[in-house]
Write a protein that holds these residues in place. Structure first.
Motif: not given
Length: 436
Positions: A219-221, A317-328
């Motif tokens: 999922g992360l990939a 808070n989602l913008m502070l997530d290391i995996h999700l921030h580029d996709h928010v």
């Protein structure tokens, strides 16, 4: 009636306003509680990522809190280079207690040199004796050593070298999981995908928990490569028994958030109902993040204003997530566009003032969004800019049915003529051969 409850489902105010749902107030992230969800290196990297993001947004208090926790966590390990980096970032702003501890660094580095020499001697002895299992364990110990001290590239090489000395399926799984862990840390998601594939081929050694870990990694990939639908499917396949067993990579709350948002952005209405809302397994994850659960239900129920409120409150808070921030932002745009499309779909005409109220935006702003969707052929409609009405271009079902019937008749006529022609040719050919 509160403004937030004036939500339009199909152009009409919703009658079921007294639903119990948690209230989101957009509070600042509780860093201590957030960091408590993780262990190991990912806990430190997530804290440092939060510190960097808060530094860019001039949120000094939150930045210092993240750096303070990262400092304390690093001192529990043996990564002196990372410790020096954090001390440099703190730059004396937390007092002497969080300054450079040269004595600790020297002691850790000295022990590291001794341990490395010991591991090298042991590995050389194993290689001389040609004992495969011992050689595998020797390389694995070297991988753990490099990982602990922050040399991720060397750790990856050591873990991969164990492959030639694996004698059982469990050894192969262990090698793959170690390589996946390091690859996620370094952001090398092509390696992640490769070793997931290798692990999945070793079916006899896969237990349900390991399968769930592989789904999380996959999922992360997919998330990293912006394949949101594939990412959603992988996160939805994770079994609730995963619990906190993979918190060196991902927390169960992340599974709910990543899977829920990717599903909202990429699934159609039927998939959202069957694979997310009605999924017993995924419901266990959603219970951990009530905000995501509620926004998914609101979206499916066409309570778009409420859904977008939840998204707006979660965004910081989602913008502070290391995996999700580029996709928010991409995910948010796709979710909003889907909401606009679903809202207009049942109607012949829509009053833009009513629609703008439902989406809590201006008529001018809504008009621009609709224009983009119409241009992109995602909405079949035209806008009356003077009267501020959207007119749908629904196909004439009666005319379309007649056209299909005529087409079918023409095809049947053509096929029958072809068959008669072929029958006559065969008949003439047969008579000609009789005369000869």
């Amino acid at each position: 009636m509160e403004p937030d409850d004036e939500i339009y489902a199909n152009g009409e105010p919703d009658s079921s306003n007294n639903r119990n749902r948690p209230i989101i107030n957009g509070e600042q992230l509780d860093i201590e509680a957030y960091a408590g969800l993780y262990t190991g290196r990912t806990k430190i990297t997530r804290l440092l990522f939060i510190a960097d993001q808060c530094g860019q947004n001039n949120n000094t208090a939150m930045q210092m809190e993240a750096l303070r926790m990262a400092y304390e966590e690093i001192k529990k390990g043996e990564n002196t280079q990372l410790f020096r980096d954090v001390v440099h970032k703190i730059d004396g702003r937390l007092g002497d207690k969080y300054g450079m501890d040269s004595a600790w660094c020297e002691a850790v580095d000295r022990r590291a040199v001794q341990k490395k020499e010991k591991l090298e001697n042991e590995l050389n002895a194993y290689r001389t004796n040609l004992i495969k299992e011992s050689i595998r364990m020797g390389y694995n110990d070297f991988g753990d050593y490099h990982y602990t001290h922050g040399s991720l590239a060397d750790a990856f090489k050591s873990y991969v070298r164990t492959r030639d000395y694996c004698t059982t399926s469990k050894h192969v799984i262990h090698m793959c999981m170690s390589a996946i862990l390091v690859s996620i840390e370094t952001g090398q998601f092509t390696h992640v995908t490769s070793y997931i594939s290798k692990a999945e081929q070793t079916v006899d050694a896969l237990d349900p928990n390991t399968v769930s870990k592989l789904h999380c990694a996959a999922g992360l990939a997919h998330l990293d490569s912006k394949k949101y639908k594939l990412a959603a499917r992988k996160f939805l396949e994770v079994a609730p028994e995963l619990g906190n067993s993979y918190n060196e990579v991902i927390a169960p709350q992340d599974v709910a958030t990543y899977g829920g948002l990717c599903a909202l952005a990429s699934f159609d209405r039927m998939e959202l109902k069957n694979k997310v809302i009605d999924s017993i397994n995924f419901r266990n994850f959603l219970e951990l993040v009530p905000e995501v659960r509620e926004l998914i239900h609101d979206f499916y129920s066409s309570h778009y204003a409420s859904c977008l409120d939840y998204l707006g409150n979660l965004k910081a808070n989602l913008m502070l997530d290391i995996h999700l921030h580029d996709h928010v932002q991409t995910l948010y745009d796709q979710i909003r566009n889907k909401a606009l499309i679903q809202y207009t779909h049942p109607f012949v005409s829509v009053d833009l003032h009513v629609m703008a109220n439902a989406f809590k935006t201006t008529v001018a702003g809504l008009e621009k969004e609709l224009e983009a969707l119409i241009t992109d052929n995602q909405i079949q409609a035209r806008i009356d800019s003077h009267n501020k009405i959207l007119y749908a271009r629904h196909a004439d079902q009666r005319n379309a049915t007649f056209q299909r019937v005529l087409q079918t008749g023409n095809e049947f006529d053509r096929d029958v003529r072809a068959m008669l022609l072929r029958a006559n040719l065969i008949k003439l050919e047969y008579k000609a051969s009789r005369k000869l």
